[in-house]
Design a protein around this motif. Structure first.
Motif, mmCIF file in Angstrom:
data_model
loop_
_atom_site.group_PDB
_atom_site.id
_atom_site.type_symbol
_atom_site.label_atom_id
_atom_site.label_comp_id
_atom_site.label_asym_id
_atom_site.label_seq_id
_atom_site.Cartn_x
_atom_site.Cartn_y
_atom_site.Cartn_z
ATOM 1 N N LEU A 1 2.379 -9.703 -4.087
ATOM 2 C CA LEU A 1 2.329 -8.278 -3.777
ATOM 3 C C LEU A 1 1.491 -7.594 -4.850
ATOM 4 O O LEU A 1 2.000 -7.151 -5.864
ATOM 5 C CB LEU A 1 3.741 -7.688 -3.713
ATOM 6 C CG LEU A 1 4.708 -8.361 -2.738
ATOM 7 C CD1 LEU A 1 6.074 -7.694 -2.792
ATOM 8 C CD2 LEU A 1 4.158 -8.353 -1.326
ATOM 9 N N SER A 2 0.192 -7.539 -4.626
ATOM 10 C CA SER A 2 -0.731 -7.053 -5.652
ATOM 11 C C SER A 2 -1.009 -5.552 -5.572
ATOM 12 O O SER A 2 -1.543 -4.972 -6.508
ATOM 13 C CB SER A 2 -2.053 -7.817 -5.553
ATOM 14 O OG SER A 2 -2.609 -7.656 -4.255
ATOM 15 N N GLU A 3 -0.675 -4.928 -4.462
ATOM 16 C CA GLU A 3 -0.911 -3.497 -4.283
ATOM 17 C C GLU A 3 0.417 -2.756 -4.404
ATOM 18 O O GLU A 3 1.471 -3.334 -4.143
ATOM 19 C CB GLU A 3 -1.519 -3.219 -2.898
ATOM 20 C CG GLU A 3 -2.738 -4.064 -2.567
ATOM 21 C CD GLU A 3 -3.924 -3.793 -3.463
ATOM 22 O OE1 GLU A 3 -4.178 -2.601 -3.751
ATOM 23 O OE2 GLU A 3 -4.591 -4.744 -3.879
ATOM 24 N N ALA B 1 9.625 -9.650 1.039
ATOM 25 C CA ALA B 1 9.179 -9.294 -0.309
ATOM 26 C C ALA B 1 8.930 -7.780 -0.420
ATOM 27 O O ALA B 1 9.292 -7.163 -1.422
ATOM 28 C CB ALA B 1 7.922 -10.081 -0.670
ATOM 29 N N ILE B 2 8.326 -7.183 0.606
ATOM 30 C CA ILE B 2 8.106 -5.735 0.593
ATOM 31 C C ILE B 2 9.447 -5.010 0.551
ATOM 32 O O ILE B 2 9.647 -4.093 -0.246
ATOM 33 C CB ILE B 2 7.281 -5.284 1.822
ATOM 34 C CG1 ILE B 2 5.873 -5.865 1.780
ATOM 35 C CG2 ILE B 2 7.219 -3.754 1.889
ATOM 36 C CD1 ILE B 2 5.089 -5.710 3.078
ATOM 37 N N LEU B 3 10.380 -5.442 1.405
ATOM 38 C CA LEU B 3 11.717 -4.838 1.432
ATOM 39 C C LEU B 3 12.390 -4.903 0.074
ATOM 40 O O LEU B 3 12.985 -3.933 -0.385
ATOM 41 C CB LEU B 3 12.601 -5.586 2.436
ATOM 42 C CG LEU B 3 12.715 -5.023 3.827
ATOM 43 C CD1 LEU B 3 13.391 -6.019 4.730
ATOM 44 C CD2 LEU B 3 13.470 -3.724 3.820
ATOM 45 N N GLU B 4 12.303 -6.058 -0.569
ATOM 46 C CA GLU B 4 12.992 -6.245 -1.850
ATOM 47 C C GLU B 4 12.316 -5.491 -2.985
ATOM 48 O O GLU B 4 12.928 -5.267 -4.023
ATOM 49 C CB GLU B 4 13.156 -7.734 -2.142
ATOM 50 C CG GLU B 4 14.141 -8.364 -1.161
ATOM 51 C CD GLU B 4 14.438 -9.831 -1.413
ATOM 52 O OE1 GLU B 4 13.770 -10.469 -2.251
ATOM 53 O OE2 GLU B 4 15.363 -10.341 -0.745
ATOM 54 N N SER B 5 11.066 -5.078 -2.798
ATOM 55 C CA SER B 5 10.390 -4.285 -3.831
ATOM 56 C C SER B 5 10.639 -2.792 -3.646
ATOM 57 O O SER B 5 10.298 -1.991 -4.512
ATOM 58 C CB SER B 5 8.873 -4.550 -3.787
ATOM 59 O OG SER B 5 8.265 -3.885 -2.693
ATOM 60 N N PHE B 6 11.234 -2.409 -2.535
ATOM 61 C CA PHE B 6 11.361 -1.008 -2.147
ATOM 62 C C PHE B 6 12.350 -0.263 -3.033
ATOM 63 O O PHE B 6 13.459 -0.705 -3.266
ATOM 64 C CB PHE B 6 11.813 -0.918 -0.692
ATOM 65 C CG PHE B 6 11.545 0.409 -0.065
ATOM 66 C CD1 PHE B 6 10.321 0.666 0.515
ATOM 67 C CD2 PHE B 6 12.504 1.411 -0.089
ATOM 68 C CE1 PHE B 6 10.045 1.910 1.076
ATOM 69 C CE2 PHE B 6 12.244 2.645 0.470
ATOM 70 C CZ PHE B 6 11.009 2.887 1.057
ATOM 71 N N GLN B 7 11.925 0.916 -3.512
ATOM 72 C CA GLN B 7 12.780 1.806 -4.292
ATOM 73 C C GLN B 7 12.610 3.214 -3.757
ATOM 74 O O GLN B 7 11.494 3.650 -3.474
ATOM 75 C CB GLN B 7 12.395 1.773 -5.768
ATOM 76 C CG GLN B 7 12.582 0.423 -6.410
ATOM 77 C CD GLN B 7 12.069 0.407 -7.837
ATOM 78 O OE1 GLN B 7 11.718 1.436 -8.404
ATOM 79 N NE2 GLN B 7 12.024 -0.766 -8.429
ATOM 80 N N ALA B 8 13.733 3.911 -3.604
ATOM 81 C CA ALA B 8 13.671 5.265 -3.059
ATOM 82 C C ALA B 8 14.605 6.182 -3.836
ATOM 83 O O ALA B 8 15.669 5.768 -4.281
ATOM 84 C CB ALA B 8 14.061 5.270 -1.588
ATOM 85 N N PHE C 1 6.982 1.016 -3.502
ATOM 86 C CA PHE C 1 7.079 -0.367 -3.038
ATOM 87 C C PHE C 1 5.753 -1.072 -3.284
ATOM 88 O O PHE C 1 4.732 -0.437 -3.541
ATOM 89 C CB PHE C 1 7.480 -0.443 -1.555
ATOM 90 C CG PHE C 1 6.550 0.258 -0.607
ATOM 91 C CD1 PHE C 1 5.490 -0.410 -0.017
ATOM 92 C CD2 PHE C 1 6.737 1.597 -0.294
ATOM 93 C CE1 PHE C 1 4.634 0.236 0.871
ATOM 94 C CE2 PHE C 1 5.899 2.252 0.593
ATOM 95 C CZ PHE C 1 4.833 1.571 1.175
ATOM 96 N N SER C 2 5.793 -2.386 -3.191
ATOM 97 C CA SER C 2 4.600 -3.209 -3.366
ATOM 98 C C SER C 2 4.292 -3.911 -2.052
ATOM 99 O O SER C 2 5.189 -4.133 -1.236
ATOM 100 C CB SER C 2 4.830 -4.243 -4.465
ATOM 101 O OG SER C 2 5.089 -3.592 -5.691
ATOM 102 N N TYR C 3 3.024 -4.269 -1.889
ATOM 103 C CA TYR C 3 2.604 -4.953 -0.671
ATOM 104 C C TYR C 3 1.377 -5.812 -0.974
ATOM 105 O O TYR C 3 0.713 -5.628 -1.988
ATOM 106 C CB TYR C 3 2.345 -3.949 0.458
ATOM 107 C CG TYR C 3 1.307 -2.896 0.154
ATOM 108 C CD1 TYR C 3 -0.020 -3.051 0.542
ATOM 109 C CD2 TYR C 3 1.666 -1.719 -0.514
ATOM 110 C CE1 TYR C 3 -0.964 -2.078 0.269
ATOM 111 C CE2 TYR C 3 0.726 -0.735 -0.778
ATOM 112 C CZ TYR C 3 -0.586 -0.927 -0.382
ATOM 113 O OH TYR C 3 -1.516 0.037 -0.655
#
Length: 189
Positions: free
Chosen positions: A25-27, A178-185, A36-38
């Motif tokens: 997830l480089s972006e 991986a995107i879900l697990e990087s998510f912060q709100a 979040f990252s993607y």
């Protein structure tokens, strides 16, 4: 007998030696309390906030640039429960079918129903369901898998949806996870 036992132990251990491919997830996206990252090759195609009655809602779409997969986040700036999540999923399913049929004459959509995802949910997700549906249009058949996830943070209810072609699910699902697990709100914007 010893060789047989040794081969049996090696056979059992082999699946545990395989390395799971972890997406890079480089972006990253960080705007108004959402982070979040993607992976490279994906883009945030929209980020809209709107008000419906007393509830403020934010909709963020993340798409694979080739258009083959999508990840969507719906942020409700209020706390809801699992029953609300399930009714929302059901209404989204109805709109999707209506969209395909309305905009493409002769199109048939067959839904296989929702299946609960109880095991191995991504970190932070409290409820998940999956559906498979098939679209028949212009003599071709396409099968898709959607996943719907529910999570909560203080003052927020989070709905995540993913969509990919059924044959690409094994490739795309680890990216979605991986995107879900990087998510912060945060409810503070």
């Amino acid at each position: 007998m010893r060789k047989t036992a040794l081969l049996f132990v090696i056979f059992l251990a082999f699946p545990f030696c395989r390395k799971e491919v972890v997406p890079v997830l480089s972006e990253s996206y960080d705007k108004e309390g959402i982070r979040f990252s993607y992976p490279k090759g994906w883009q945030v195609s929209s980020d809209e906030t709107f008000q419906e009655g007393k509830t403020k809602t934010r909709l963020i779409n993340l798409d694979m640039m080739s258009g083959e997969a999508m990840f969507q986040v719906i942020v409700l700036y209020s706390e809801t429960d699992e029953a609300f999540f399930l009714s929302t999923v059901d209404s989204m399913r109805g709109r999707k079918k209506e969209f395909f049929v309305k905009n493409n004459s002769g199109t048939e959509v067959q839904e296989e129903g929702l299946v609960a995802l109880n095991d191995n949910l991504p970190k932070g997700v409290t409820l998940g369901v999956r559906e498979k549906y098939t679209v028949q249009a212009r003599g071709e058949t396409f099968s898709y898998l959607n996943r719907f996830y529910f999570s909560q943070s203080p003052g927020l209810s989070l709905f995540f949806t993913t969509q990919t072609a059924a044959e690409k699910d094994n490739q795309d699902e680890p990216i979605f996870r991986a995107i879900l697990e990087s998510f912060q709100a945060s409810s503070k914007r």
